[in-house]
Design a protein around this motif. Structure first.
Motif, PDB file in Angstrom:
ATOM      1  N   UNK A 296     -73.365  -7.025 -90.020  1.00  0.00           N
ATOM      2  CA  UNK A 296     -71.372  -6.803 -89.333  1.00  0.00           C
ATOM      3  C   UNK A 296     -71.103  -6.161 -88.261  1.00  0.00           C
ATOM      4  N   UNK A 297     -69.759  -6.546 -88.025  1.00  0.00           N
ATOM      5  CA  UNK A 297     -68.662  -6.253 -86.881  1.00  0.00           C
ATOM      6  C   UNK A 297     -67.697  -5.591 -87.131  1.00  0.00           C
ATOM      7  N   UNK A 298     -67.378  -4.968 -86.950  1.00  0.00           N
ATOM      8  CA  UNK A 298     -66.472  -3.651 -86.576  1.00  0.00           C
ATOM      9  C   UNK A 298     -65.170  -4.739 -86.542  1.00  0.00           C
ATOM     10  N   UNK A 299     -63.621  -5.150 -87.026  1.00  0.00           N
ATOM     11  CA  UNK A 299     -62.330  -5.320 -85.798  1.00  0.00           C
ATOM     12  C   UNK A 299     -62.210  -3.825 -84.965  1.00  0.00           C
ATOM     13  N   UNK A 346     -59.102  -7.903 -80.569  1.00  0.00           N
ATOM     14  CA  UNK A 346     -58.375  -8.266 -81.769  1.00  0.00           C
ATOM     15  C   UNK A 346     -58.800  -9.646 -81.936  1.00  0.00           C
ATOM     16  N   UNK A 347     -58.150 -10.513 -80.612  1.00  0.00           N
ATOM     17  CA  UNK A 347     -57.882 -11.792 -80.464  1.00  0.00           C
ATOM     18  C   UNK A 347     -59.406 -12.540 -81.705  1.00  0.00           C
ATOM     19  N   UNK A 348     -59.618 -12.686 -81.139  1.00  0.00           N
ATOM     20  CA  UNK A 348     -60.863 -14.018 -81.668  1.00  0.00           C
ATOM     21  C   UNK A 348     -62.442 -13.056 -82.375  1.00  0.00           C
ATOM     22  N   UNK A 349     -62.889 -13.760 -83.510  1.00  0.00           N
ATOM     23  CA  UNK A 349     -64.307 -13.757 -83.995  1.00  0.00           C
ATOM     24  C   UNK A 349     -65.040 -14.821 -83.121  1.00  0.00           C
ATOM     25  N   UNK A 350     -65.962 -13.531 -82.365  1.00  0.00           N
ATOM     26  CA  UNK A 350     -66.805 -15.145 -81.759  1.00  0.00           C
ATOM     27  C   UNK A 350     -68.606 -15.416 -83.260  1.00  0.00           C
ATOM     28  N   UNK A 364     -63.407 -18.702 -83.339  1.00  0.00           N
ATOM     29  CA  UNK A 364     -62.285 -18.659 -84.290  1.00  0.00           C
ATOM     30  C   UNK A 364     -61.062 -17.714 -84.008  1.00  0.00           C
ATOM     31  N   UNK A 365     -59.646 -18.242 -84.920  1.00  0.00           N
ATOM     32  CA  UNK A 365     -58.697 -16.355 -84.748  1.00  0.00           C
ATOM     33  C   UNK A 365     -59.709 -15.194 -86.236  1.00  0.00           C
ATOM     34  N   UNK A 389     -62.059  -9.420 -73.261  1.00  0.00           N
ATOM     35  CA  UNK A 389     -61.925 -10.471 -74.292  1.00  0.00           C
ATOM     36  C   UNK A 389     -61.866 -11.742 -73.682  1.00  0.00           C
ATOM     37  N   UNK A 390     -62.521 -12.328 -72.962  1.00  0.00           N
ATOM     38  CA  UNK A 390     -62.104 -13.521 -71.801  1.00  0.00           C
ATOM     39  C   UNK A 390     -63.508 -14.543 -71.629  1.00  0.00           C
TER      40      UNK A 390
END
Lengths: 434, 189
Positions: A296-299, A346-350, A364-365, A389-390
């Motif tokens: 699990x990983x929170x937003x 919050x831009x992506x999910x790795x 991905x978004x 986030x880069x």
């Protein structure tokens, strides 16, 4: 020669996504080569700061940081025309234009009342203008942190985005051969400096994660009889378990506010996701599916959780409310998806993705669209985000070989090993330090 | 992580594995010769091979004392293998688990821990979950065949404890297993 401005570099950054539309095969060729594609790293001159050895050391750390970002090209100091700059006076711009330095960072180190004091300036060479003038002070043994803070200032001023250099990475330091590996909890600076061990190697440490205040780490320890999840306070070095559970407990991760930990509990062979409120120690069950539910990983706003489940028959990514509501599948392309991690912006999910005999790190978004595969190897696993986030750090292992830490930027353009000499796995990046 | 008690049996199994692989190679059997469980009578056929391995290295022992850990490991077999990303007990593993269940019923003081293991072609957290499924599948089989549930605990080591340090399909097949480790109650050799 175009005059560089914050705007031009921002434009260059905005152009990056075009690079990522290349097919995977083409992208694999350009790894490590930061000069290919339509982004030219910015030529920047970083002469040794005045003030003796420490001045030179600080400049070297700044240059290495900026170089590794892939966005800057520190120039060879041997090419410098103007020598012995005085940070108090304006540089001789023509001599820096002559070597095509677009930006210049110079500075002076002094010791005031036992504390290291560093003044630095960032110059736009072609505009002949000062962009930054700042002073940092710290105790002398913290000179590297000053170098990282200056790196962050330069990065932010020239890209418009926050840096990620004054950060630490908690990871698992590995020793011993496969099958008899010793896996210790360890921590280091993001550039591999100052590594130290936090556990003695008697238990196998896995999946350490930072809390949002960088002061606490949650991790899992595997022993012959089972597993436990711990929370370690870095300042007090006090560690405590989140409790005794019947069955395996694993895959812990803090909520963005640090008040809760989500994790998996296994009972009778079946793994489900639970969340514990750390103050009240009350535990809530978030999934009740006869499938594997884990990772699990929170937003970043704490309202959602992305996780891994094989409820469709193979491991895929799902997102649900932080209370377990409305689980929805995100990943639909061919392959097996695991270890989702929401980016701090919050831009992506790795994620880790497995296709055939290869493993990949990808992004991905959060709605599952715009999937991009960034790496390919025998075994790439477990991405963690730099706080801006880069950049992603992950573990890479060859067939029969030890595991090393690597980084890749979100475009997949800048892929390189972390300059930590030992074997390591399971990195987790801290937020920016204060 | 593997306890001293277990590490001995891993070494022993390694020798048996090497022996069965070379036999398979000589016979030109189609692969995979391992870890397909050999038919029901095979487990008791294995032990004679072992003393011929590495003569002089280690104690040359007499037959295992019935009811000892050594008896269990050599004459019954302490490991069954799984298919990739699967946790159902394979048909060819059932005879060995039947034999484990019979042995455990014959020596009711013995307590065991089933350790679920995975190959490295998966990520850590998923493999911890998968290993737990495998351990539980073995446990349920033994309990269904008459072993008291309270005598059998489970743990998952995910991909942390490979018995074969190599890479490739054969090593992966070895590393996908359920290991029945004797914790206590066996007779001393």
């Amino acid at each position: 020669m175009t005059r560089f401005t914050k705007r031009t570099l921002l434009t260059a950054l905005a152009a990056l996504p075009a690079v990522t539309l290349l097919p995977a095969a083409a992208r694999a060729e350009i790894e490590v080569n930061v000069n290919r594609g339509d982004v030219q790293p910015l030529p920047i001159a970083i002469p040794a700061f005045g003030g003796g050895q420490t001045g030179g050391d600080i400049s070297a750390v700044i240059a290495a940081n900026l170089q590794r970002s892939g966005l800057f090209r520190p120039l060879d100091p041997a090419s410098f025309v103007e020598r012995d700059l005085n940070a108090a006076v304006q540089p001789n711009f023509p001599s820096w234009k002559q070597i095509n330095a677009q930006a210049l960072v110079n500075g002076q180190v002094g010791v005031v009342a036992g504390r290291l004091q560093v003044d630095f300036r960032l110059w736009d060479v072609f505009a002949e203008q000062q962009l930054l003038g700042l002073q940092f002070a710290a105790s002398p043994e913290n000179w590297r942190r000053i170098a990282h803070k200056i790196s962050d200032s330069v990065y932010q001023r020239l890209t418009g985005e926050k840096g990620y250099f004054d950060t630490r990475v908690v990871f698992v330091a590995e020793s011993g051969g496969r099958g008899s590996k010793i896996k210790r909890l360890a921590i280091m600076d993001q550039d591999g400096a100052n590594p130290s061990y936090l556990t003695d190697g008697s238990g196998t440490i896995m999946t350490p994660r930072f809390s949002s205040n960088s002061q606490e780490i949650t991790y899992m320890e595997l022993r012959p009889e089972g597993s436990k999840i711990y929370i370690l306070n870095l300042e007090t070095t006090r560690r405590e378990t989140i409790g005794d559970f019947k069955g395996m407990v694993f895959a812990p991760r803090f909520s963005p506010d640090g008040g809760r930990v989500a994790f998996s509990v296994e009972r009778g062979g079946n793994s489900d996701i639970f969340v514990m409120d750390l103050k009240s120690r009350s535990t809530a069950r978030l999934t009740s599916d006869p499938s594997i539910d884990t990772s699990p990983s929170f937003s970043p706003d704490g309202t959602k959780i992305v996780f891994n489940s094989d409820r469709s028959g193979s491991p895929q990514l799902y997102v649900m409310g932080a209370d377990g509501s409305n689980p929805k599948r995100l990943s639909f392309a061919a392959g097996r998806y695991t270890t989702p991690v929401w980016s701090p912006t919050g831009e992506f999910i790795a994620f880790t993705k497995q296709t055939g005999s290869e493993f990949h790190i990808g992004v991905m978004r959060p709605d599952g669209t715009d999937e991009r595969v960034l790496t390919s190897s025998y075994l790439d696993e477990g991405p963690t985000w730099a706080p801006n986030g880069r950049v992603l750090m992950f573990s890479r292992e060859g067939a029969g070989g030890g595991s090393k830490l690597w980084t890749v930027d979100v475009t997949g353009r800048v892929l390189q090993p972390v300059p930590y000499p030992g074997a390591g796995s399971d990195p987790a990046w801290s937020p920016l330090l204060n | 992580m593997v306890t001293p008690r277990n590490s001995g049996s891993v070494v022993r199994l390694g020798l048996i594995v090497a022996a069965s692989l070379s036999v398979a190679a000589c016979a030109h059997k189609p692969k995979p010769a391992f870890p397909t469980q050999t038919p029901a009578e095979a487990p008791v056929q294995r032990p004679p091979e072992r003393p011929t391995q590495a003569p002089g290295a280690g104690p040359v022992s007499t037959a295992a004392l019935p009811g000892s850990e050594r008896d269990f490991v050599i004459n019954i077999g302490d490991r069954v293998y799984f298919d990739y990303d699967k946790y159902s007990v394979r048909d060819d593993a059932a005879p060995l688990l039947d034999a484990q269940a019979s042995w455990l019923k014959r020596y009711p003081a013995v307590q065991v821990r089933i350790e679920g293991n995975c190959d490295e072609r998966g990520t850590q957290e998923y493999n911890l979950a998968l290993g737990a499924r495998r351990a539980n599948a073995v446990r349920e089989y033994l309990v269904a065949h008459g072993v008291e549930a309270a005598r059998v605990t489970t743990v998952s080591y995910g991909k942390e404890k490979p018995i074969d340090p190599g890479a490739g399909e054969a090593a992966e097949a070895h590393n996908r297993n359920g290991h029945t480790a004797i914790l206590s109650g066996a007779r001393m050799q």
